[in-house]
Design a protein around this motif. Structure first.
Motif, PDB file in Angstrom:
ATOM      1  N   THR A 102       0.823  -1.197   0.000  1.00  0.00           N
ATOM      2  CA  THR A 102       0.000   0.000   0.000  1.00  0.00           C
ATOM      3  C   THR A 102       0.864   1.257   0.000  1.00  0.00           C
ATOM      4  N   ALA A 103       0.312   2.330  -0.564  1.00  0.00           N
ATOM      5  CA  ALA A 103       1.006   3.608  -0.494  1.00  0.00           C
ATOM      6  C   ALA A 103       0.919   4.083   0.942  1.00  0.00           C
ATOM      7  N   PHE A 104       1.925   4.862   1.333  1.00  0.00           N
ATOM      8  CA  PHE A 104       1.999   5.292   2.724  1.00  0.00           C
ATOM      9  C   PHE A 104       0.674   5.879   3.205  1.00  0.00           C
ATOM     10  N   ALA A 105       0.033   6.607   2.290  1.00  0.00           N
ATOM     11  CA  ALA A 105      -1.181   7.327   2.671  1.00  0.00           C
ATOM     12  C   ALA A 105      -2.331   6.402   3.071  1.00  0.00           C
ATOM     13  N   SER A 106      -2.284   5.154   2.632  1.00  0.00           N
ATOM     14  CA  SER A 106      -3.453   4.315   2.892  1.00  0.00           C
ATOM     15  C   SER A 106      -3.179   3.167   3.874  1.00  0.00           C
ATOM     16  N   VAL A 107      -2.379   3.491   4.885  1.00  0.00           N
ATOM     17  CA  VAL A 107      -2.083   2.469   5.890  1.00  0.00           C
ATOM     18  C   VAL A 107      -3.371   1.964   6.544  1.00  0.00           C
ATOM     19  N   GLU A 108      -4.272   2.868   6.700  1.00  0.00           N
ATOM     20  CA  GLU A 108      -5.540   2.502   7.311  1.00  0.00           C
ATOM     21  C   GLU A 108      -6.201   1.350   6.536  1.00  0.00           C
ATOM     22  N   ASN A 109      -6.124   1.518   5.229  1.00  0.00           N
ATOM     23  CA  ASN A 109      -6.603   0.500   4.316  1.00  0.00           C
ATOM     24  C   ASN A 109      -5.938  -0.852   4.564  1.00  0.00           C
ATOM     25  N   ALA A 110      -4.644  -0.775   4.802  1.00  0.00           N
ATOM     26  CA  ALA A 110      -3.862  -1.998   5.006  1.00  0.00           C
ATOM     27  C   ALA A 110      -4.287  -2.691   6.291  1.00  0.00           C
ATOM     28  N   ILE A 111      -4.515  -1.865   7.308  1.00  0.00           N
ATOM     29  CA  ILE A 111      -4.936  -2.454   8.580  1.00  0.00           C
ATOM     30  C   ILE A 111      -6.281  -3.138   8.403  1.00  0.00           C
ATOM     31  N   ASN A 112      -7.095  -2.487   7.640  1.00  0.00           N
ATOM     32  CA  ASN A 112      -8.376  -3.062   7.296  1.00  0.00           C
ATOM     33  C   ASN A 112      -8.195  -4.436   6.639  1.00  0.00           C
ATOM     34  N   ALA A 113      -7.204  -4.490   5.758  1.00  0.00           N
ATOM     35  CA  ALA A 113      -6.918  -5.748   5.066  1.00  0.00           C
ATOM     36  C   ALA A 113      -6.477  -6.829   6.043  1.00  0.00           C
ATOM     37  N   MET A 114      -5.701  -6.434   7.047  1.00  0.00           N
ATOM     38  CA  MET A 114      -5.247  -7.409   8.047  1.00  0.00           C
ATOM     39  C   MET A 114      -6.459  -8.017   8.742  1.00  0.00           C
ATOM     40  N   LYS A 115      -7.404  -7.135   9.002  1.00  0.00           N
ATOM     41  CA  LYS A 115      -8.607  -7.624   9.666  1.00  0.00           C
ATOM     42  C   LYS A 115      -9.328  -8.654   8.811  1.00  0.00           C
ATOM     43  N   ARG A 116      -9.166  -8.496   7.516  1.00  0.00           N
ATOM     44  CA  ARG A 116      -9.854  -9.454   6.630  1.00  0.00           C
ATOM     45  C   ARG A 116      -8.986 -10.647   6.278  1.00  0.00           C
ATOM     46  N   GLY A 117      -7.915 -10.805   7.000  1.00  0.00           N
ATOM     47  CA  GLY A 117      -7.155 -12.044   6.837  1.00  0.00           C
ATOM     48  C   GLY A 117      -5.858 -11.913   6.088  1.00  0.00           C
ATOM     49  N   ALA A 118      -5.413 -10.643   5.775  1.00  0.00           N
ATOM     50  CA  ALA A 118      -4.096 -10.499   5.160  1.00  0.00           C
ATOM     51  C   ALA A 118      -3.048 -10.896   6.192  1.00  0.00           C
ATOM     52  N   PHE A 119      -1.920 -11.413   5.733  1.00  0.00           N
ATOM     53  CA  PHE A 119      -0.886 -11.855   6.656  1.00  0.00           C
ATOM     54  C   PHE A 119      -0.105 -10.658   7.195  1.00  0.00           C
ATOM     55  N   ASP A 120       0.160  -9.685   6.319  1.00  0.00           N
ATOM     56  CA  ASP A 120       0.949  -8.518   6.716  1.00  0.00           C
ATOM     57  C   ASP A 120       0.808  -7.468   5.622  1.00  0.00           C
ATOM     58  N   TYR A 121       1.403  -6.327   5.828  1.00  0.00           N
ATOM     59  CA  TYR A 121       1.398  -5.353   4.737  1.00  0.00           C
ATOM     60  C   TYR A 121       2.733  -4.631   4.670  1.00  0.00           C
ATOM     61  N   ILE A 122       3.068  -4.153   3.489  1.00  0.00           N
ATOM     62  CA  ILE A 122       4.267  -3.323   3.347  1.00  0.00           C
ATOM     63  C   ILE A 122       3.859  -2.020   2.669  1.00  0.00           C
ATOM     64  N   THR A 123       4.526  -0.942   3.059  1.00  0.00           N
ATOM     65  CA  THR A 123       4.166   0.343   2.478  1.00  0.00           C
ATOM     66  C   THR A 123       5.217   0.764   1.457  1.00  0.00           C
ATOM     67  N   LYS A 124       4.723   1.418   0.418  1.00  0.00           N
ATOM     68  CA  LYS A 124       5.620   1.936  -0.621  1.00  0.00           C
ATOM     69  C   LYS A 124       6.137   3.309  -0.187  1.00  0.00           C
ATOM     70  N   PRO A 125       7.374   3.633  -0.437  1.00  0.00           N
ATOM     71  CA  PRO A 125       8.396   2.769  -1.019  1.00  0.00           C
ATOM     72  C   PRO A 125       8.936   1.803   0.036  1.00  0.00           C
ATOM     73  N   PHE A 126       9.194   0.596  -0.374  1.00  0.00           N
ATOM     74  CA  PHE A 126       9.676  -0.386   0.617  1.00  0.00           C
ATOM     75  C   PHE A 126      11.159  -0.699   0.406  1.00  0.00           C
ATOM     76  N   LYS A 127      11.760  -1.191   1.457  1.00  0.00           N
ATOM     77  CA  LYS A 127      13.153  -1.656   1.348  1.00  0.00           C
ATOM     78  C   LYS A 127      13.097  -3.140   1.002  1.00  0.00           C
ATOM     79  N   ASN A 128      14.094  -3.576   0.216  1.00  0.00           N
ATOM     80  CA  ASN A 128      14.134  -4.988  -0.185  1.00  0.00           C
ATOM     81  C   ASN A 128      14.107  -5.927   1.019  1.00  0.00           C
ATOM     82  N   ASP A 129      14.920  -5.578   2.012  1.00  0.00           N
ATOM     83  CA  ASP A 129      15.011  -6.448   3.184  1.00  0.00           C
ATOM     84  C   ASP A 129      13.657  -6.645   3.848  1.00  0.00           C
TER      85      ASP A 129
END
Ligand SMILES: Nc1ncnc2c1ncn2[C@@H]1O[C@H](COP(=O)(O)OP(=O)(O)OP(=O)(O)O)[C@@H](O)[C@H]1O
Ligand SMILES: [Mg+2]
Length: 483
Positions: free
Chosen positions: A83-110
């Protein structure tokens, strides 16, 4: 599928797909990419993936919907949302629906690699657990030599597997003959201690002094007769397991010493000063209610709590009757081999009798019945006659089915006829002996006698033990003794 796992990347931006694909392939993962949620779901329908990385913002079906569809296909798929940084809320929402985790753009390879690694690790654990469970629950109706496939026994098997490797104390509770000792051995055999000793202490058999010297040993001269020093069972069980059977029988003084071994992992021999360190796994069993003993002041409360770390509750056989046929088969094989009587079968009527019985002595009682029948049967089939009287006579009471006729029925007459029938069957079961019949009906003999008179019940012809009919009137003396 490569050994490192396979990953689905779903992103509408080509550059993101390329970055992720290069990164993951570089680590040895197998990667498939999809330009849209639709394509991603379609791929997942055909290829099993271990994890998916899904962009939240996509034209067509968005990331959230893609997540949901992917989870529908495989509930255990680890889906990582991007997810883009701005939509972290969205990502948390996704976790609630069973996503394993989320990463925000821009992300580091590690960061991506760590999340993927975690996801695959969890996937592996879930799979392992499932295989383990399936092995026990579906393929096997046995666990070691413990037979059972009822849900309650499966829970016991699961618990053994989970608890065995640790050093935690295990308390096995269950009525007599439910297999407590079998479970204790299975716990030992599934621990790293299995090469070491499994020492059984039957706490009930010994007077207190002897019990203590048996458990902890003694030094020379500890008491009259202690001519030689002696090691205790705790010494012998070092690095292994000790099975304290019937722990409820251990006297209060000894309980205190036991508590010390459990807490400090050390003890002293009787009459000795030296503190001996041991590494022993304690497995205890009881068929009494220890809680009640605590309330009655017969069992130390602190020891009670120490013992209750992991509790295995063994069901009574009457609570898992579905397992009776399986157990019968098991014992037929066991005693068939011992008595050179292979391929023995049980007649269906005999099995019916076994299914109807309540088995107060649990599996041990059933085992004895089958052993006896195996030895006594001459043909290749065990018939109903081979089932002991106490098992057959306790066929459970079945209430008759009442149908009220359309024209109605006199309640008084119906009740009287029911009472009459009940008394007649009780008398029959008691061989005409009123005292015994009264016991069967759990009423006073005098009450029964009154009812016999009131209903004008006459002694019926009954079968004599030798098969010929005899007049039950012969038993009149018995009838009269209780009148
Ligand atoms: N699930 C089972 N599958 C096969 N055999 C069993 C099972 N449960 C018990 N048995 C057999 O029944 C007998 C009694 O079992 P065990 O000695 O383990 O019972 P227990 O609970 O320790 O009884 P008690 O309280 O009387 O000591 C043994 O011969 C054992 O092999
Ligand atoms: Mg036992």
């Amino acid at each position: 599928m490569q050994k490192n796992g396979s990953i689905l990347v779903v992103d509408d931006e080509e550059i993101m797909r390329e970055i992720l694909e290069t990164l993951l392939k570089g680590e040895g993962y197998a990667v498939r990419t999809a330009v849209s949620g639709e394509e991603g779901v379609e791929l997942a329908r055909n290829i099993p993936f271990d994890a998916a990385i899904v962009d939240v913002m996509m034209p067509g079906i968005d990331g959230m919907t893609t997540l949901e569809s992917l989870k529908k296909l495989d509930d255990e798929l680890a889906v990582i949302m991007v997810t883009a940084f701005a939509s972290v809320e969205n990502a948390i929402n996704a976790m609630k629906r069973g996503a394993f985790d989320y990463i925000t753009k821009p992300f580091k390879n590690d960061e991506v690699l760590v999340v993927i690694k975690n996801a695959l690790e969890r996937r592996r654990l879930v799979n392992e657990n499932r295989t383990l469970r399936q092995n026990i629950q579906e393929q096997y109706s046995h666990f070691d030599n413990i037979v059972g496939r009822s849900p309650s026994m499966r829970r016991v098997f699961d618990l053994i597997i989970q608890a065995a490797p640790s050093r935690s104390t295990i308390l096995i509770q269950g009525e007599s003959g439910t297999g407590k000792e079998l479970v204790a051995r299975a716990v030992h055999m599934h621990s790293q201690r299995k090469e070491r000793a499994f020492v059984t202490v039957n706490s009930g058999n010994l007077p207190p002094d002897l019990l203590e010297s048996t458990l902890f040993g003694h030094v020379k001269g500890a008491f009259t007769g202690a001519v030689y020093p002696k090691k205790g069972l705790f010494d012998l069980a070092d690095k292994g397991s000790i099975f304290l059977d019937e722990i409820g029988n251990i006297p209060l003084e000894t309980q205190a010493k036991l508590l010390r071994v459990m807490q400090e992992r050390e003890f002293m021999r009787l009459g000795g000063m030296e503190v001996i360190k041991v590494d022993v796994r304690i497995i205890a069993a009881t068929n009494v209610d220890l809680r009640r003993m605590v309330d009655e002041g017969k069992f130390r409360e602190d020891l009670y709590y120490r013992l209750h770390v992991i509790t295995v509750q063994l069901p009574a056989l009457r609570e898992r009757k579905d397992d009776v046929p399986l157990l019968v088969q098991h014992f037929l094989e066991k005693y068939g081999v011992e008595n050179s009587r292979p391929n023995l079968e049980l007649a269906p009527e005999a099995l019916d009798l076994l299914m109807d019985y309540d088995w107060p002595g649990n599996v041990r009682e059933l085992e004895n019945v089958i052993e006896r029948a195996t030895v006594l049967t001459s043909g290749s089939r065990i018939d109903a006659e081979m089932i002991p009287d106490n098992v057959r006579s306790s066929r459970r009471f079945q209430m008759p089915q009442f149908v009220v006729p359309p024209e109605g029925i006199s309640y008084r007459d119906a009740e009287a006829s029911f009472q009459r029938g009940l008394i007649e069957s009780a008398l029959e079961a008691a061989g005409g002996v009123q005292k015994r019949a009264a016991e069967l009906l759990q009423i006073k003999p005098t009450t029964l006698n009154e009812m016999i008179k009131r209903h004008d019940i006459r002694p019926r012809r009954k079968k004599a033990p030798n098969g010929s009919a005899s007049r039950a009137e012969d038993n009149d003396t018995e009838h009269e003794t209780v009148a």
